[in-house]
Design an enzyme around this catalytic site. Structure first.
Site: not given
Ligand code: ADP
Ligand code: ADP
Ligand code: ZN
Length: 206
Positions: A13, A88, A122, A153, A164
């Site tokens: 995302k 969420r 990550r 993180r 999660r």
């Molecule tokens: P989210 O915001 O959904 O938690 P991230 O965008 O931070 O996910 O991506 C999670 C991890 O996966 C990061 O280390 C990122 O560099 C990697 N990643 C994201 N998209 C891809 C992809 N299409 N293929 C391989 N690795 C990816």
């Molecule tokens: P991810 O990369 O795992 O998708 P985010 O950076 O979006 O994680 O979120 C990190 C943490 O912040 C989540 O695990 C949750 O604890 C909290 N959080 C983020 N967005 C929300 C939401 N919409 N509702 C509840 N908790 C949230």
């Protein structure tokens, strides 16, 4: 353009949001980033949020809904927004529907088995939020986009990721049916390369 990015933790995302915001010129609103900023600044919201985030649990709905309601009322959201990580839960989605009209939900569709590796490897830029992965960058610790420092993180550890993923399955996955019924859901295959996934998103957004 009122767009939501839906998907499990690690689906990509944040990675895609940066690219979408740049191309379509909409503000990227990440509730996770907002919480991390509050934690860093030790605000009251940050203190509450930290106790949940560290364990890999969702922050209570009433806290996050109010944050998003206020953020969407800001001037830069007048012509649209990109929400990353919100809603969420079904109550969050219902609240969102009461103050804005969601046009497109991009559902990043990926097998949950792939996500533990993505998340524990990550690294994120402290300054601009760009995500990297150790399998591509090794132990480099500088952001190639802005020169900022890359960090891991504190919630990207195995125990928190397991929680999660469970929270996703129980509380967030029901939103797929919720938005499908409203006719705004677009499924995006998210296991491919970053550019391929972005190509699918561009097609969906037109
Ligand atoms: P989210 O915001 O959904 O938690 P991230 O965008 O931070 O996910 O991506 C999670 C991890 O996966 C990061 O280390 C990122 O560099 C990697 N990643 C994201 N998209 C891809 C992809 N299409 N293929 C391989 N690795 C990816
Ligand atoms: P991810 O990369 O795992 O998708 P985010 O950076 O979006 O994680 O979120 C990190 C943490 O912040 C989540 O695990 C949750 O604890 C909290 N959080 C983020 N967005 C929300 C939401 N919409 N509702 C509840 N908790 C949230
Ligand atoms: Zn950066």
């Amino acid at each position: 353009m009122n767009v939501i990015l839906l998907g499990p933790p690690g689906a990509g995302k944040g990675t895609q949001a940066v690219r979408i915001a740049e191309k379509y010129n909409v503000p990227h609103i990440s509730t996770g980033d907002i919480f991390r900023k509050n934690i860093k600044e030790q605000t009251p919201i940050g203190v509450v949020a930290k106790s949940y985030i560290d364990k890999g649990q969702l922050v209570p709905d009433e806290v996050v809904i109010e944050i998003v309601r206020l953020r969407l009322a800001e001037e830069d959201c007048k012509n649209g927004y990109l929400l990353d990580g919100f809603p969420r839960t079904v109550p969050q989605a219902e609240a969102l529907d009461s103050f804005t009209k969601v046009e497109t939900v991009l559902n990043l569709d990926i097998d949950l088995d792939l996500l533990m590796k993505r998340l524990t490897g990550r690294r994120v830029c402290e300054a601009c939020g760009e995500s990297y992965h150790v399998s591509f960058i090794g132990d480099a610790n500088t952001c190639t986009k802005c020169g900022g420092t890359l960090i891991q993180r504190s919630d990207d550890n195995e125990a928190s990721v397991n929680n999660r993923l469970t929270a996703y399955t129980n509380q967030t996955a029901p939103l797929i049916a919720y938005y499908k019924e409203k006719g705004v859901l677009c499924n995006i295959a998210a296991a491919g390369k970053i550019d391929e996934v972005f190509g699918e998103i561009e097609k969906a957004l037109g």
